[in-house]
Enzyme design. Structure first.
Site, PDB file in Angstrom:
ATOM      1  N   ASP A  21       0.836  -1.209   0.000  1.00 61.45           N
ATOM      2  CA  ASP A  21       0.000   0.000   0.000  1.00 61.45           C
ATOM      3  C   ASP A  21       0.871   1.260   0.000  1.00 61.45           C
ATOM      4  O   ASP A  21       0.657   2.181   0.803  1.00 61.45           O
ATOM      5  CB  ASP A  21      -0.926   0.029   1.228  1.00 61.45           C
ATOM      6  CG  ASP A  21      -1.617  -1.299   1.474  1.00 61.45           C
ATOM      7  OD1 ASP A  21      -2.016  -1.945   0.487  1.00 61.45           O
ATOM      8  OD2 ASP A  21      -1.761  -1.682   2.649  1.00 61.45           O
ATOM      9  N   GLU A 203     -11.297  -0.910  -3.753  1.00 55.17           N
ATOM     10  CA  GLU A 203     -10.590  -0.291  -2.639  1.00 55.17           C
ATOM     11  C   GLU A 203      -9.360   0.446  -3.170  1.00 55.17           C
ATOM     12  O   GLU A 203      -9.127   0.511  -4.371  1.00 55.17           O
ATOM     13  CB  GLU A 203     -10.176  -1.346  -1.604  1.00 55.17           C
ATOM     14  CG  GLU A 203      -9.167  -2.362  -2.118  1.00 55.17           C
ATOM     15  CD  GLU A 203      -8.778  -3.416  -1.094  1.00 55.17           C
ATOM     16  OE1 GLU A 203      -9.500  -3.562  -0.091  1.00 55.17           O
ATOM     17  OE2 GLU A 203      -7.752  -4.093  -1.303  1.00 55.17           O
ATOM     18  N   HIS A 267      -3.144  -1.256  -5.190  1.00 56.70           N
ATOM     19  CA  HIS A 267      -3.112  -0.244  -4.130  1.00 56.70           C
ATOM     20  C   HIS A 267      -2.016   0.790  -4.381  1.00 56.70           C
ATOM     21  O   HIS A 267      -1.026   0.880  -3.665  1.00 56.70           O
ATOM     22  CB  HIS A 267      -2.943  -0.852  -2.757  1.00 56.70           C
ATOM     23  CG  HIS A 267      -3.431   0.083  -1.681  1.00 56.70           C
ATOM     24  ND1 HIS A 267      -4.416  -0.256  -0.790  1.00 56.70           N
ATOM     25  CD2 HIS A 267      -3.095   1.361  -1.391  1.00 56.70           C
ATOM     26  CE1 HIS A 267      -4.656   0.767   0.019  1.00 56.70           C
ATOM     27  NE2 HIS A 267      -3.863   1.775  -0.353  1.00 56.70           N
ATOM     28  N   ARG A 301       4.754  -8.380  -0.179  1.00 57.11           N
ATOM     29  CA  ARG A 301       4.225  -7.414  -1.133  1.00 57.11           C
ATOM     30  C   ARG A 301       5.234  -6.277  -1.186  1.00 57.11           C
ATOM     31  O   ARG A 301       5.512  -5.633  -0.162  1.00 57.11           O
ATOM     32  CB  ARG A 301       2.837  -6.918  -0.712  1.00 57.11           C
ATOM     33  CG  ARG A 301       1.767  -7.997  -0.836  1.00 57.11           C
ATOM     34  CD  ARG A 301       0.380  -7.447  -0.568  1.00 57.11           C
ATOM     35  NE  ARG A 301       0.206  -7.085   0.834  1.00 57.11           N
ATOM     36  CZ  ARG A 301      -0.899  -6.526   1.325  1.00 57.11           C
ATOM     37  NH1 ARG A 301      -1.911  -6.234   0.525  1.00 57.11           N
ATOM     38  NH2 ARG A 301      -1.007  -6.250   2.604  1.00 57.11           N
TER      39      ARG A 301
END
Length: 323
Positions: A21, A203, A267, A301
């Site tokens: 993110d 999202e 994201h 990630r």
């Protein structure tokens, strides 16, 4: 592909490892700040550097740590740093040890002009408009801020319905750094097959402007290899709070590329490069698709940066590039 089988394709080299993110912002003094979710989901971190490249190795400072119990004690997710209303604010989401999925959006305020020095003060949960009995009453996260014509807008994801629930994106005008002025407006709900893999999800909104249009990217589906990015757009002179004025693209604009070894991109955030013209897309991805257990708790990630390209119609598109 398993984690033990990861191959270096030249395209899948992380900019920063194990930071999901990711968010980079460019300050008024032309320096850069970086923040992201850490694998432990237990703290908010910040880096500062003169250039984007220097963020790779810039020292990382913890500016806030989760509580031991109650609100903000679990799942510290998706921080974003914004300079608005005359100060620095950190927006993030958090749950509770006693109810780990009671995720809500929160705000920190920096009481100095230097985010790296602080001090940072909790402002508590983001407050809905006084006439809005619905917003942020359920699972809510991934807030971003958009400034347009001198007005600040808050854009976030929130779940609705029963059972596994559906994650939609909403927008509202801001009254202050921690309170909304208007009731929520629905921007997008998972309509298509690529938004409904394992979970029905929209999202991770991010805003970029170009040639008279505002573009809003978002992420869709579960957080594994099916994770991908979609796109909304609106004319800059249209009514931002009119959902009918926004157009949603039928297909994702960025998704897994098996050949290049890039899985579940999404994201993202946007930032201008040092030349103040080139637009960059900052996102996370994995180097494999076979994940043991819940993908949310897989630490790998990684942050990646891509240059934003523009087609003849003035819409953004993204190409994986060798690092």
């Amino acid at each position: 592909m398993k984690a033990s089988e990861v191959r270096d394709t030249g395209y899948n080299r992380p900019f920063i490892e194990q930071r999901a993110d990711p968010f980079i912002c460019k300050a008024a003094d032309q320096t850069y700040y970086f923040t992201a979710s850490v694998p432990e989901y237990d703290r908010l971190v910040l880096r500062h550097a003169k250039t984007i490249e220097e963020l790779r190795s810039a020292p990382e400072k913890e500016i806030w740590h989760k509580h031991e119990k109650g609100p903000q004690s679990e799942h510290i997710w998706a921080p974003e740093l914004h300079y608005i209303f005359g100060g620095w604010y950190m927006y993030y989401s958090a749950g509770e040890v006693e109810d780990v999925w009671k995720i809500r959006p929160y705000v920190l305020k920096c009481e100095s002009d230097n985010p790296m020095e602080g001090p940072w003060v909790e402002m508590g949960p983001m407050q809905p408009a006084k006439n809005d009995p619905f917003s942020m009453r359920a699972f809510s996260l991934d807030a971003t801020i958009m400034e347009h014509k001198g007005v600040y807008y808050y854009i976030w994801a929130e779940k609705t319905g029963v059972g596994k629930q559906i994650s939609n994106l909403y927008i509202a005008e801001m009254e202050s750094a921690n309170e909304l002025k208007t009731a929520q407006v629905l921007l997008t709900t998972p309509d298509y097959d690529w938004e409904r893999v394992d979970f029905w999800v929209n999202e991770g909104p991010a805003v970029i402007k170009h040639d008279g249009r505002i573009f809003l990217t978002f992420s869709a589906s579960a957080t594994g290899a099916c994770y991908c990015m979609g796109l909304l757009s609106i004319d800059e002179n249209a009514d931002i709070l009119d959902p009918a004025a926004w157009k949603k693209e039928r297909y994702p604009i960025l998704c897994t590329d098996l050949e290049k070894g890039i899985y579940g991109p999404g994201h993202n955030s946007f930032v201008k490069a040092e030349d103040d013209e080139t637009e960059l897309c900052v996102l996370h991805f994995r180097q494999y698709d076979e994940i043991e257990g819940n993908p949310l708790y897989d630490p790998n990630r990684h942050t990646m940066i891509l240059k934003v390209h523009w087609n003849r119609e003035g819409f953004p598109y993204f190409q994986y590039e060798k690092q």
